[in-house]
Design a protein around this motif. Sequence first.
Motif: not given
Length: 191
Positions: A127-132, A136-139, A186-189
């Motif tokens: 769940g955490q990996i998928a959310a990350f 941050n899909i673009g980067n 650089m991830a905001p989340t």
Amino acid sequence: MLASIFIIGAFFVYGYLAKLVRNVIAGEPYPLPEWDDLGEFFSEGLRMFGVALVYTLPFIVLMFFFIVPSIVAESVDSDAMRNIGGGMAACVWCIAFPLGLAMALWLPGALMFAAVERRFGAAFEFGQIAAFIKANIGNYLLAFVVWLVVRMIVPFGMILLCVGIFFTGFWSLVVAAYSFGQVWRMAPTRR
């Protein structure tokens, strides 16, 4: 990298890359770690190698489950069995490509979580990996493309520059680790 032929060197390389990712995330101006703590590199690399093995082993077993009967069917004198074997092989590759692509997209995120948190189990917190990845899909996709490009350059390092596949292979892993470390940084989340 040369010792990776015998698998043992891969542990040191994976440990080095995990330390590199943490250095990039910490924002160190010179993120490449020194080769001064081989014991730490080995133990951490063993954990990272274990994560990669746990993720890829079911895929490998599934492929062998279909490939071995396909090879046996194609080696029989019967045309019908050869056709069945060829059909099985085609079906395997229709399954292997999307599964392999999904694994290639997911595994860097899982390895990054294991490297950052320094725990084996962190690589399986789906769940955490998928959310990350989603946040941050673009980067993340940009880092994935960088990884693909540098992996394609590896053979040319041997052919064009005569520096050897081991040097360019290690270089490509360092570039990929740096790229994915930047994604985390650089991830905001992050979670």
